[in-house]
Design an enzyme around this catalytic site. Structure first.
Site, PDB file in Angstrom:
ATOM      1  CG  ASP A  12      46.285  52.166  33.386  1.00 54.99           C
ATOM      2  OD1 ASP A  12      46.703  51.099  33.869  1.00 54.99           O
ATOM      3  OD2 ASP A  12      45.174  52.295  32.876  1.00 54.99           O
ATOM      4  CB  SER A  20      42.389  41.475  43.505  1.00 57.16           C
ATOM      5  OG  SER A  20      43.602  42.110  43.318  1.00 57.16           O
ATOM      6  CB  SER A  21      36.544  42.757  44.928  1.00 53.14           C
ATOM      7  OG  SER A  21      36.550  44.125  44.608  1.00 53.14           O
TER       8      SER A  21
HETATM    9  C1  GLA Z   1      47.323  46.343  41.211  1.00 53.51           C
HETATM   10  C2  GLA Z   1      47.630  45.566  39.933  1.00 53.51           C
HETATM   11  C3  GLA Z   1      48.718  44.517  40.186  1.00 53.51           C
HETATM   12  C4  GLA Z   1      49.948  45.161  40.825  1.00 53.51           C
HETATM   13  C5  GLA Z   1      49.540  45.979  42.052  1.00 53.51           C
HETATM   14  C6  GLA Z   1      50.693  46.749  42.653  1.00 53.51           C
HETATM   15  O1  GLA Z   1      46.719  45.527  42.162  1.00 53.51           O
HETATM   16  O2  GLA Z   1      46.470  44.914  39.483  1.00 53.51           O
HETATM   17  O3  GLA Z   1      49.057  43.890  38.977  1.00 53.51           O
HETATM   18  O4  GLA Z   1      50.642  45.949  39.889  1.00 53.51           O
HETATM   19  O5  GLA Z   1      48.512  46.909  41.740  1.00 53.51           O
HETATM   20  O6  GLA Z   1      51.671  45.891  43.108  1.00 53.51           O
END
Ligand code: GLA
Length: 407
Positions: free
Chosen positions: A190, A145-146
């Site tokens: 998506d 999540s960078s």
């Molecule tokens: C991405 C999305 C999260 C989550 C994961 C899978 O990181 O940003 O919200 O849905 O995938 O668990």
């Protein structure tokens, strides 16, 4: 959940070498010292994959790797962005004319998402300009999540620079929405969302619920008022393991194919020809149950807690691989190697289809674990060798977003 605002810490820069270094780079770039610094961490999801958007709880953990931004609000209405990593080019724009490029997003577009989210939330007519220098330690494109950390950091930077306050929950909500300004990300996420929402509506219809009101699998469970274990039985009884065609789904729901396309399928799934409803629903309900079990074990801390938690992580990976199909051969190989060299549990984390794995490793085995995984996974393949240094690391829980000011 915390309802308070992110903390502001007064720090001595001599005790904070990274902030000190950033201040010096900022001075040489912009000619003045920063007024404040904002930090937002990356995260790893310990368990609970692809169920947050179905309405279920997940267990993410903030990590030490983060985005750190040094900031100086300025009188002009210009935002100037620079990065300590010179491969990310400088960018500047007028704050009243923020354009976010969805087609080929570059790093600054994620900053602009956070900026725009806060501007719009407060309806700022005259937002302040600012000079910003960013330093990031989250490996990009790694499923940690960078990009979300950058959006969140930019949101908090904009909030603080404009003298506003919000709670952490409000900030999180605004940043979640504002990341959508960047448009659809690659990797199939998506599609999965729309796909699962459609699954729920099916199940609902067969159980006599008003399926048009149900967009998430959690809505179906609440509508029926039964446990997650019962939902797994419902899935077994109602859905078949063979993939569904769009025609079959529209027949089950008693609507035309056109209605299914317009009401039930997203833009991304219009052309999908088969839907694995049974497998996806089984993953979601079983994964949601694993998260609750994980939490229970953490709370009760039985003697064999580590073994039990590891087993849940392993089951989660199998379900992601077999039922949700969001793994890939590289992730499977890495999980196998991690388990072979002493991890108590190992699984893909984040969206999947690439990205990274998270493993639980006893501290006394950590050094040999790192050495052996490095040898078995990275040093056997020339392409992986190039990734080795940034890719394998131990982390512990980090704190949430913070503001620092010099004492
Ligand atoms: C991405 C999305 C999260 C989550 C994961 C899978 O990181 O940003 O919200 O849905 O995938 O668990």
């Amino acid at each position: 959940m915390a309802t308070d605002a992110p903390s502001t810490l007064r720090v001595q820069l001599v005790e904070q070498p990274r902030l000190q270094k950033l201040k010096e780079m900022f001075l040489s770039k912009f000619g003045t010292a920063p007024e404040f610094y904002v930090r937002a961490p990356g995260r790893v999801n310990l368990i609970g994959e692809h169920i947050d958007y179905c309405g279920y709880a997940v267990l993410p953990m903030a990590i030490e790797q983060d985005i750190l931004i040094a900031v100086k609000p300025v009188k002009s209405q210009v935002v100037q962005l620079a990065n300590t990593d010179s491969s990310y080019l400088d960018f500047s724009t007028n704050v009243n004319n923020v354009q976010i490029n969805k087609t080929k997003p570059q790093w600054h577009n994620y900053f602009l998402c956070g900026l725009k989210g806060i501007q719009e939330h407060f309806g700022l007519n005259n937002p302040t300009g600012m000079n910003c220098l960013l330093d990031g330690t989250i490996p990009p494109s790694s499923g940690l999540s960078s990009s979300s950390a950058l959006v969140c950091c930019a949101g908090l930077v904009t909030l603080k620079a404009n003298g506003k306050t919000l709670s952490k929950v409000e900030l999180a909500e605004i940043c979640t929405k504002s990341e959508r300004y960047i448009g659809t990300e690659g990797g199939g996420m998506d599609q999965s969302i729309s796909f699962l929402a459609e699954e729920g509506t099916l199940l609902a219809k067969s159980k006599g619920l008003d399926w048009k009101d149900m967009s998430r699998l959690h809505d179906v469970q609440s509508g029926l008022g039964v446990s997650l274990a019962d939902m797994l039985t419902v899935v077994e009884a109602v859905l078949h393991p063979e993939p569904y065609s769009a025609e079959e789904i529209s027949k089950c729901l008693g609507i035309s194919l056109e209605e299914l396309r317009s009401q039930g399928l997203s833009q991304n799934t219009q052309d999908v020809s088969t839907f694995k409803l049974y497998q996806r629903a089984k993953h979601v309900y079983s994964e949601a149950a694993r998260v609750l079990e994980f939490k229970k074990i953490c709370n009760e801390a039985p003697a064999d807690a580590i073994q039990l938690l590891g087993e849940l992580m392993n089951q989660s990976h199998i379900s992601c691989r077999e039922m949700y199909e969001c793994s890939c051969p590289e992730l499977d190989r890495l999980v196998d190697i991690c388990l072979q060299f002493g991890a108590t549990g190992s699984r893909l984390t984040g969206a999947g289809w690439g990205g990274c794995t998270v493993s639980m490793v006893p501290t006394d085995k950590l050094n040999t674990f790192m050495k052996n995984v490095r040898k078995a996974y990275y040093q056997t393949n020339i392409q992986r060798l190039a990734l080795e240094n940034n890719s394998l690391f131990a982390t512990k829980p980090g704190s949430g977003a913070l503001v620092f000011v010099e004492a």
